[in-house]
Design an enzyme around this catalytic site. Structure first.
Site, PDB file in Angstrom:
ATOM      1  N   GLY A 197       0.762  -1.214  -0.057  1.00  0.00           N
ATOM      2  CA  GLY A 197       0.015   0.073   0.083  1.00  0.00           C
ATOM      3  C   GLY A 197       0.872   1.312   0.084  1.00  0.00           C
ATOM      4  O   GLY A 197       0.587   2.343  -0.507  1.00  0.00           O
ATOM      5  N   TRP A 232       2.154   1.624  -3.560  1.00  0.00           N
ATOM      6  CA  TRP A 232       1.108   2.208  -4.418  1.00  0.00           C
ATOM      7  C   TRP A 232       0.956   3.697  -4.429  1.00  0.00           C
ATOM      8  O   TRP A 232       1.029   4.084  -5.447  1.00  0.00           O
ATOM      9  CB  TRP A 232      -0.347   1.455  -4.306  1.00  0.00           C
ATOM     10  CG  TRP A 232      -1.286   2.013  -4.929  1.00  0.00           C
ATOM     11  CD1 TRP A 232      -1.805   1.800  -5.827  1.00  0.00           C
ATOM     12  CD2 TRP A 232      -2.219   3.142  -4.240  1.00  0.00           C
ATOM     13  NE1 TRP A 232      -3.038   2.419  -6.365  1.00  0.00           N
ATOM     14  CE2 TRP A 232      -3.131   3.385  -5.346  1.00  0.00           C
ATOM     15  CE3 TRP A 232      -2.206   3.760  -3.360  1.00  0.00           C
ATOM     16  CZ2 TRP A 232      -4.312   4.398  -5.317  1.00  0.00           C
ATOM     17  CZ3 TRP A 232      -3.354   4.966  -3.154  1.00  0.00           C
ATOM     18  CH2 TRP A 232      -4.121   5.073  -4.102  1.00  0.00           C
ATOM     19  N   HIS A 233       1.501   4.351  -3.248  1.00  0.00           N
ATOM     20  CA  HIS A 233       1.251   5.856  -3.310  1.00  0.00           C
ATOM     21  C   HIS A 233       2.570   6.465  -4.083  1.00  0.00           C
ATOM     22  O   HIS A 233       2.410   7.403  -4.466  1.00  0.00           O
ATOM     23  CB  HIS A 233       1.765   6.123  -1.911  1.00  0.00           C
ATOM     24  CG  HIS A 233       0.310   6.125  -1.028  1.00  0.00           C
ATOM     25  ND1 HIS A 233      -0.084   5.192  -0.327  1.00  0.00           N
ATOM     26  CD2 HIS A 233      -0.546   6.979  -0.622  1.00  0.00           C
ATOM     27  CE1 HIS A 233      -1.248   5.221   0.117  1.00  0.00           C
ATOM     28  NE2 HIS A 233      -1.706   6.319   0.056  1.00  0.00           N
ATOM     29  N   GLY A 234       3.534   5.699  -4.288  1.00  0.00           N
ATOM     30  CA  GLY A 234       4.626   6.122  -4.996  1.00  0.00           C
ATOM     31  C   GLY A 234       5.948   5.446  -5.125  1.00  0.00           C
ATOM     32  O   GLY A 234       6.080   4.450  -4.429  1.00  0.00           O
TER      33      GLY A 234
END
Length: 457
Positions: free
Chosen positions: A319, A322-324
């Site tokens: 997760g 997924w943000h960067g």
């Protein structure tokens, strides 16, 4: 078109609402194709080169779903999900993985200047949710227009919320302006749009002015005193909340004006008394996706404590990624996975904790880990931690007024959705919101118009 731009507020949105109303009134069978066309127009306005990517993504995934429905070949769905993740990885993570590969001797450094298509993280997850549920026998077949609108509906295509097919598909067949409460729903949607815009402009953007200079100092290698580090850390904590929850309020409000109810994404997260409680309140649709489509798939709590803790840590680490495409995001996610694992062990040991202490520890943990998230490098994060723990520059320089206002609004609540839906339908309330909208517009015209934070992820 930013939601907080004049071209959107006075150009695209009014025109789209008028066209939608005319079609719904006189040619209701055209409503969904027109909404899909408007959504593609909105998406293509950012960069027309990426509109074909969205169209191709919708078409290919729909064709896979059609083929699976007709043939029942189970292999089609895993292949499609893998292909979606490969496309996401290429655009978002190619250079990150290329850098990681260079630790192997003899592997050359390969970098591509790849522009990141807006919303690709979100519409990829929408594909995955539908295809997974289709394979499980939970999701039915939909025609191309409905499926395309599920993926590309413009209020949520860029930064969510992440909407399950079961939450929205049935609404596409309604006649929203023939409902007895149609006028009230439209009005509350408009009020929610104004409230979200005000949160973004008056709170999020003002806190950005508190936060950005401090992080710029840290990035330039300047030592921070404790007050400056506290200002930057707390400033971004409240900034990202008002920025993202403000965007979500606007998305939910606009969708409501078009007759669609989207799921809420925030529930006063800074009142959480445990880390588990926090992730039930923060970016709720992402948390739900990670739980149902990753954590459970990795074993969840069904296969013993060791598997549960490993699944929690892996889920939150992915997760974070997924943000960067950066190690700071990976570490941020991993720390939350470890924190959730510690909370599981604490509960299983039968321990309890006073609510206030639980809130203090949860909020402090989030602020400290969010510093890594925002810093972009471990050197900058280290500079911040040195200041926060008294090892930075001497002195105590702190701008506190916007922080105090932000803390009060974020922690006292309620959410904008709850507040607006409890308001009675009174003319003076409508007048106040109209005045607020005018004041916001003046503020947008006077100040820098910041892009939404989550557009970067």
């Amino acid at each position: 078109m930013l939601f907080n731009s004049f071209i959107f507020l006075f150009g695209f949105l009014p025109a789209a609402l008028l066209i939608h109303w005319l079609v719904e009134r006189f040619k209701p069978e055209w409503r969904l194709p027109v909404l899909l066309g408007l959504s593609l127009l909105f998406y293509g306005y950012w960069d027309w080169r990426f509109a074909p990517l969205l169209v191709l993504s919708v078409l290919v995934n729909w064709l896979v779903a059609e083929s699976f429905t007709k043939t029942g070949r189970d292999v089609l769905i895993p292949l499609a999900i893998t292909a979606n993740l490969v496309v996401l990885a290429f655009f978002k993570y190619f250079n990150f993985f290329a850098d990681f590969a260079t630790i192997v001797p003899g592997v050359p450094t390969i970098h591509f200047d790849i522009a990141l298509p807006l919303g690709i993280s979100f519409f990829t997850f929408h594909h995955i949710m539908y295809l997974t549920d289709l394979k499980a026998g939970k999701a039915p077949r939909y025609d191309l227009v409905r499926y395309g609108l599920y993926i590309g509906f413009f209020p949520q295509v860029l930064a969510g919320p992440l909407v399950r097919w079961s939450e929205i598909m049935h609404q596409f067949d309604e006649r929203p302006y023939e409902r007895p409460d149609a006028a009230e729903r439209f009005a509350r949607g408009l009020m929610l749009l104004v409230a979200g815009l005000a949160k973004k402009v008056f709170l999020g953007d003002q806190l950005a002015d508190y936060t950005n200079p401090i992080y710029a100092m840290a990035q330039q290698g300047h030592a921070l005193d404790m007050g400056q580090a506290l200002q930057g850390a707390l400033g971004f904590t409240f900034q990202v909340y008002f920025d993202f929850s403000g965007y979500t309020d606007m998305a939910l409000g606009m969708a409501l004006m078009f007759g669609i109810v989207l799921p809420q994404n925030f529930d006063v997260p800074y009142r959480a008394t445990s880390l588990q409680d926090f992730w039930r309140r923060w970016h709720m649709t992402l948390s739900r996706f990670l739980r149902d489509y990753l954590y459970i798939a990795l074993g969840g709590s069904r296969k013993g404590l060791v598997v549960q803790l490993a699944a929690l840590t892996a889920t939150m680490t992915l997760g974070g990624l997924w943000h960067g495409a950066g190690w700071t995001f990976v570490v941020w996610g991993a720390l939350h996975g470890v924190g959730l694992s510690v909370a599981v062990l604490w509960r299983k040991a039968g321990y309890s904790m006073p609510s206030f202490l639980g809130w203090l520890l949860t909020f402090t943990f989030f602020v400290l880990t969010l510093t890594i998230f925002r810093s972009g490098s471990f050197e900058v994060a280290g500079n911040f931690y040195a200041g926060l723990f008294g090892f930075g520059a001497e002195g105590f320089t702190l701008k506190w007024r916007a922080l105090a206002i932000g803390a009060a609004v974020a922690m006292i609540g309620p959410t904008a959705w709850t507040f607006i839906h409890k308001l009675p339908p009174k003319p003076w309330i409508a007048a106040l919101f109209a005045l607020l909208f005018v004041v916001v517009l003046f503020k947008i015209g006077d100040d820098a118009n910041y892009e939404f934070v989550y557009f970067q992820f």
